[in-house]
Design an enzyme around this catalytic site. Structure first.
Site: not given
Length: 276
Positions: A102, A254
Site C-alpha cells: 500500500s 487490499h
C-alpha cells in the site's frame, strides 16, 4: 506454517526510535515496509515463509505501530525512504530486496529513485499510486486547535470491523485478533498527532516521468477486488515503470498478505531468488 522466529527490538535511526523485527542469516536480505495506519503485523502470515529463504528486516514506520510518534520528523515519502535506506545500512545489507504494501509502495519507489544501487528488486503489494498532495485548505486547517479532534472523529466514525471489511474480500477472515491489532493505534493519542504531520508533509505520489526513471526490476501483485487501491492503479504503474510485471489474484482484496500469504510468498520467491 513454521514458527515466527524474528528478533524483536528497538533501533535508533536518524534519532528516531523504530520498532524492528529482524532475522540475520546467510540468506539474501529483504526489507518489509507496511502501509498507512498499519505495522509489521501486516506481514505476520508471510514472515514464517520468508524466514526460510531470506535475512529479514521489518520496521514499523515512524508514526505507526510501536515506533515513535515523533513530532519533529518530517513525514514525507522521501524522508521515509531515506530512513529505510539507513536501516538497510545499519544492518549492513547490500543488494536488498524490498517488499512493500500500500503506502509503503511509494516509500519503496522513492528508495529506488534515491539509491537504486542499494536495491536488487522490488515487490509492490497493492501499492498506492498517483495520489496528489492534500489540498492547501486542508493543510492550513491542520494548524487549527480543534483539528486533532476532527481527525479523531473522522477516523473513529466507523468501527475497526468496518475498516477491515473494506480491505478484505473474504470477510470470514476477520476475527477478534485482527480487530484488536488494527484497532490498537486508534487509542493512542500520539497516532493522531503523527497523522496530522503526515497530512501536512506528504508530497504527492511519484509522477509518471519520475516512475519512468526507475530501473530497479519491480513485480506488482494486486487483488482484483481491492477497494482501497483499485487494480487500475497497478495497470498504470506497470505501464510507467520501465522494468515491471503485474500479477493479479481473483477474489482478493487490499490486505493481500492476509488473504493469499502462500501465493504472495511464491511470487516473491519467483521474482527474487529464482530470478523469474
Amino acid at each position: 506454517m513454521s514458527v515466527y522466529q524474528l528478533n524483536q527490538t528497538y533501533i535508533k535511526v536518524s534519532n528516531i526510535n523504530l520498532y524492528c523485527e529482524y532475522l540475520l542469516n546467510d540468506k539474501p536480505p529483504i526489507l518489509l515496509i507496511h502501509g498507512f495506519a498499519s505495522s509489521t503485523y501486516t506481514f505476520r502470515r508471510i514472515i514464517p515463509l520468508l524466514q526460510k529463504e531470506f535475512s529479514i528486516i521489518a520496521v514499523d514506520l515512524p508514526g505507526f505501530g510501536k515506533s515513535e510518534k515523533s513530532t519533529s520528523f518530517i513525514y514525507s515519502f522521501q524522508n521515509y525512504a531515506k530512513l529505510m535506506l539507513e536501516c538497510i545500512d545499519k544492518f549492513g545489507f547490500q543488494n536488498t530486496y524490498v517488499v512493500a504494501h500500500s503506502m509503503g509502495g511509494q516509500i519503496a519507489l522513492n528508495m529506488a529513485l534515491i539509491a537504486p544501487e542499494k536495491l536488487n528488486k522490488i515487490v509492490l503489494l497493492c501499492s498506492s499510486g498517483y495520489l496528489k498532495r492534500a489540498k492547501k485548505l486542508l493543510i492550513y486547517s491542520s494548524y487549527l486547535p480543534f483539528f486533532e479532534k476532527f481527525v479523531h472523529y473522522y477516523i473513529r466514525r466507523k468501527d475497526v470491523k468496518d475498516h477491515l471489511r473494506n480491505v478484505f474480500f473474504n470477510q470470514t477472515l476477520i476475527n477478534d485478533e485482527l480487530i484488536h491489532e488494527f484497532g490498537r493505534p486508534l487509542s493512542e493519542k500520539g497516532f493522531y498527532k503523527a497523522l496530522i504531520r503526515l497530512l501536512r508533509h506528504r508530497e504527492g505520489d511519484l509522477l509518471p516521468q519520475q516512475l519512468q526513471d526507475i530501473q530497479v526490476p519491480t513485480l506488482l501483485i494486486w487483488g482484483e477486488d481491492d477497494r482501497v487501491v483499485p487494480v487500475k492503479v497497478g495497470q498504470q504503474l506497470v505501464r510507467d515503470l520501465p522494468v515491471a510485471k503485474l500479477i493479479t489474484y481473483e477474489k482478493t482484496g487490499h490486505l493481500i498478505t492476509e488473504e493469499r500469504p502462500e501465493l504472495v510468498f511464491k511470487n516473491i520467491l519467483m521474482h527474487t531468488i529464482h530470478q523469474l
